[in-house]
Design a protein around this motif. Structure first.
Motif, PDB file in Angstrom:
ATOM      1  N   LEU A   1      12.042  -2.926  32.077  1.00 43.39           N
ATOM      2  CA  LEU A   1      13.490  -3.166  32.043  1.00 43.39           C
ATOM      3  C   LEU A   1      13.935  -3.750  30.709  1.00 43.39           C
ATOM      4  O   LEU A   1      13.159  -4.383  29.997  1.00 43.39           O
ATOM      5  N   SER A   2      15.194  -3.527  30.387  1.00 47.26           N
ATOM      6  CA  SER A   2      15.764  -4.080  29.156  1.00 47.26           C
ATOM      7  C   SER A   2      16.026  -5.572  29.322  1.00 47.26           C
ATOM      8  O   SER A   2      16.015  -6.104  30.441  1.00 47.26           O
ATOM      9  N   ASP A   3      16.292  -6.249  28.204  1.00 45.61           N
ATOM     10  CA  ASP A   3      16.434  -7.714  28.204  1.00 45.61           C
ATOM     11  C   ASP A   3      17.554  -8.206  29.123  1.00 45.61           C
ATOM     12  O   ASP A   3      17.413  -9.257  29.750  1.00 45.61           O
ATOM     13  N   GLU A   4      18.660  -7.456  29.210  1.00 41.10           N
ATOM     14  CA  GLU A   4      19.794  -7.904  30.012  1.00 41.10           C
ATOM     15  C   GLU A   4      19.475  -7.950  31.505  1.00 41.10           C
ATOM     16  O   GLU A   4      20.206  -8.565  32.278  1.00 41.10           O
ATOM     17  N   TYR A   5      18.383  -7.328  31.894  1.00 41.90           N
ATOM     18  CA  TYR A   5      17.909  -7.412  33.279  1.00 41.90           C
ATOM     19  C   TYR A   5      16.806  -8.450  33.424  1.00 41.90           C
ATOM     20  O   TYR A   5      16.812  -9.260  34.346  1.00 41.90           O
ATOM     21  N   ARG A   6      15.870  -8.440  32.485  1.00 43.42           N
ATOM     22  CA  ARG A   6      14.707  -9.318  32.598  1.00 43.42           C
ATOM     23  C   ARG A   6      15.053 -10.795  32.502  1.00 43.42           C
ATOM     24  O   ARG A   6      14.397 -11.634  33.120  1.00 43.42           O
ATOM     25  N   GLU A   7      16.095 -11.122  31.732  1.00 42.98           N
ATOM     26  CA  GLU A   7      16.431 -12.538  31.546  1.00 42.98           C
ATOM     27  C   GLU A   7      16.929 -13.190  32.830  1.00 42.98           C
ATOM     28  O   GLU A   7      16.976 -14.411  32.924  1.00 42.98           O
ATOM     29  N   PHE A   8      17.290 -12.390  33.833  1.00 41.83           N
ATOM     30  CA  PHE A   8      17.758 -12.942  35.103  1.00 41.83           C
ATOM     31  C   PHE A   8      16.757 -12.707  36.233  1.00 41.83           C
ATOM     32  O   PHE A   8      17.086 -12.871  37.400  1.00 41.83           O
ATOM     33  N   MET A   9      15.526 -12.318  35.895  1.00 43.58           N
ATOM     34  CA  MET A   9      14.541 -11.997  36.929  1.00 43.58           C
ATOM     35  C   MET A   9      13.214 -12.687  36.627  1.00 43.58           C
ATOM     36  O   MET A   9      12.840 -12.854  35.468  1.00 43.58           O
ATOM     37  N   THR A  10      12.511 -13.070  37.690  1.00 45.25           N
ATOM     38  CA  THR A  10      11.176 -13.651  37.572  1.00 45.25           C
ATOM     39  C   THR A  10      10.233 -12.820  38.428  1.00 45.25           C
ATOM     40  O   THR A  10      10.319 -12.849  39.660  1.00 45.25           O
ATOM     41  N   PRO A  11       9.329 -12.037  37.812  1.00 48.07           N
ATOM     42  CA  PRO A  11       8.504 -11.102  38.590  1.00 48.07           C
ATOM     43  C   PRO A  11       7.629 -11.753  39.647  1.00 48.07           C
ATOM     44  O   PRO A  11       7.346 -11.151  40.682  1.00 48.07           O
ATOM     45  N   SER A  12       7.195 -12.998  39.412  1.00 50.84           N
ATOM     46  CA  SER A  12       6.278 -13.653  40.352  1.00 50.84           C
ATOM     47  C   SER A  12       6.921 -13.964  41.701  1.00 50.84           C
ATOM     48  O   SER A  12       6.220 -14.213  42.680  1.00 50.84           O
ATOM     49  N   LYS A  13       8.251 -13.938  41.780  1.00 54.37           N
ATOM     50  CA  LYS A  13       8.918 -14.289  43.040  1.00 54.37           C
ATOM     51  C   LYS A  13       9.080 -13.095  43.977  1.00 54.37           C
ATOM     52  O   LYS A  13       9.489 -13.253  45.116  1.00 54.37           O
ATOM     53  N   TYR A  14       8.724 -11.902  43.510  1.00 58.28           N
ATOM     54  CA  TYR A  14       8.846 -10.700  44.342  1.00 58.28           C
ATOM     55  C   TYR A  14       7.490 -10.319  44.932  1.00 58.28           C
ATOM     56  O   TYR A  14       6.463 -10.450  44.281  1.00 58.28           O
ATOM     57  N   GLU A  15       7.519  -9.864  46.180  1.00 56.99           N
ATOM     58  CA  GLU A  15       6.289  -9.483  46.866  1.00 56.99           C
ATOM     59  C   GLU A  15       6.079  -7.975  46.891  1.00 56.99           C
ATOM     60  O   GLU A  15       4.954  -7.505  47.029  1.00 56.99           O
ATOM     61  N   THR A  16       7.156  -7.217  46.791  1.00 64.98           N
ATOM     62  CA  THR A  16       7.045  -5.758  46.812  1.00 64.98           C
ATOM     63  C   THR A  16       7.854  -5.147  45.673  1.00 64.98           C
ATOM     64  O   THR A  16       8.779  -5.783  45.145  1.00 64.98           O
ATOM     65  N   LEU A  17       7.509  -3.918  45.326  1.00 69.17           N
ATOM     66  CA  LEU A  17       8.230  -3.208  44.272  1.00 69.17           C
ATOM     67  C   LEU A  17       9.677  -2.955  44.694  1.00 69.17           C
ATOM     68  O   LEU A  17      10.590  -3.014  43.860  1.00 69.17           O
ATOM     69  N   THR A  18       9.894  -2.694  45.964  1.00 70.85           N
ATOM     70  CA  THR A  18      11.251  -2.443  46.470  1.00 70.85           C
ATOM     71  C   THR A  18      12.164  -3.633  46.220  1.00 70.85           C
ATOM     72  O   THR A  18      13.341  -3.467  45.888  1.00 70.85           O
TER      73      THR A  18
END
Length: 348
Positions: A198-215
């Motif tokens: 994902l581009s920066d404007e999406y990643r800066e508001f997301m933390t991958p470790s908090k998600y359990e599934t790709l969905t």
């Protein structure tokens, strides 16, 4: 009085008994029907396992409106077509002996030419006796070669969002993901690959470790996309047109030195980007090799494919085919050394 009471009680018993009998009959009938259906399903299941299918006519098969395959050497199109055909085999209970005949009836153009040549090679009798699994082996080898699959793996690793919508970039990733089973083995790795894409404007508001599934992370990205559109409509954000870039220029040593001279941050050994402070990817495991200390782009186990011979391990600049050509073009004689003009004698 007793006779009246007895008559009324008799009527009441008769009415209730009639309704009770009807209820029992209805219950028994429904249980019998359910039991019969289960027996039929079990019989069909046993027949399927033993290879005895009730079969279907060519008209029934064609009514499913299967896609045509023209012979594109493109693994995504090829394997999607196979999946569609096999789905129809299951839905119509097509006979096992009819798989190849019905399936190859959907081939056109170069794909049909390939099958016609294959039938001549093995003989008409062997072609009619060939099972679907035996048909798929040479079919995939020709139309979905490993060299092209290696390119898809390389594209999957380098995939980045550059102006595409979330649904479009997600679709591209999912198409390539089906060929990367050995690269992405867990749901956590899928999440990190998606996040890094994902581009920066999406990643800066997301933390991958908090998600359990790709969905979950995909839905979060969609929600973020909606919010970004609202910000643009309110005038809080400007539309930035970004043209998709197919090539990414690597930063040279000179460019890094210039950045440092201008007061910029040095290139990080973990993520390869210039920033101050501790790298946030320092303790995160690489989705490719599972080790820490580097990101996907700098992973030593990253798949590298030559775009000259389409073989892994080496790059195009190191391809033996190109190196061999260069050697033949070079002159066998040594290049004469340049004379020092300062040593020339002046005419007297």
């Amino acid at each position: 009085m007793k006779e009246v009471i007895a008559e009324e009680v008799g009527k009441a018993i008769k009415n209730s008994l009639s309704g009770f009998i009807d209820k029992i009959q209805s219950t028994v009938l429904s249980l019998v029907e359910e039991r019969v259906k289960r027996l039929e399903d079990n019989v069909n299941h046993v027949k399927e396992k033993s290879g005895e299918r009730k079969g279907c006519s060519n008209k029934e098969f064609m009514a499913c409106k299967l896609p045509i395959y023209n012979g594109e050497v493109e693994p995504i199109i090829c394997q999607r077509w196979l999946s569609d055909v096999e789905g129809v085999f299951e839905r119509t209970y097509c006979g096992v002996s009819e798989f190849v005949a019905y399936g190859t009836g959907q081939l056109r153009g170069q794909a049909k030419d390939w099958w016609d040549n294959k039938k001549k090679e093995i003989g008409a009798e062997a072609a009619r006796a060939k099972t679907w699994d035996k048909f798929k082996e040479p079919f995939l080898k020709h139309h979905s070669p490993k060299a092209v699959i290696n390119i898809i793996k390389e594209e999957f690793i380098q995939l980045r969002q550059r102006g595409e919508t979330i649904d479009k970039i997600t679709g591209i990733l999912m198409d390539k993901l089906r060929f990367c089973d050995e690269l992405v083995t867990t749901e956590e790795q899928k999440i990190y690959y998606y996040y890094n894409m994902l581009s920066d404007e999406y990643r800066e508001f997301m933390t991958p470790s908090k998600y359990e599934t790709l969905t979950e992370i995909i839905n979060t990205a969609r929600e973020r996309e909606i919010e970004l559109k609202k910000q643009i409509e309110r005038g809080e954000r400007r539309v930035v047109e970004v043209k998709p870039s197919h090539t990414k220029k690597a930063r040279t040593t000179e460019s890094v030195k210039k950045t440092d001279a201008k007061g910029g941050s040095p290139s990080c050994k973990v993520c390869g980007k210039g920033h101050k402070g501790e790298c946030r990817f320092k303790d995160k495991s690489c989705p490719i090799c599972g080790k820490t200390g580097h990101t996907t782009s700098l992973c030593p186990g990253k798949v590298s494919v030559c775009y000259k011979c389409y073989q892994p391990v080496h790059k195009k600049s190191e391809c033996p085919d190109l190196v061999g050509k260069k050697d033949t073009k070079e002159s066998p004689t040594e290049t004469p050394k340049a004379t020092d003009t300062s040593a020339k004698q002046l005419p007297v």
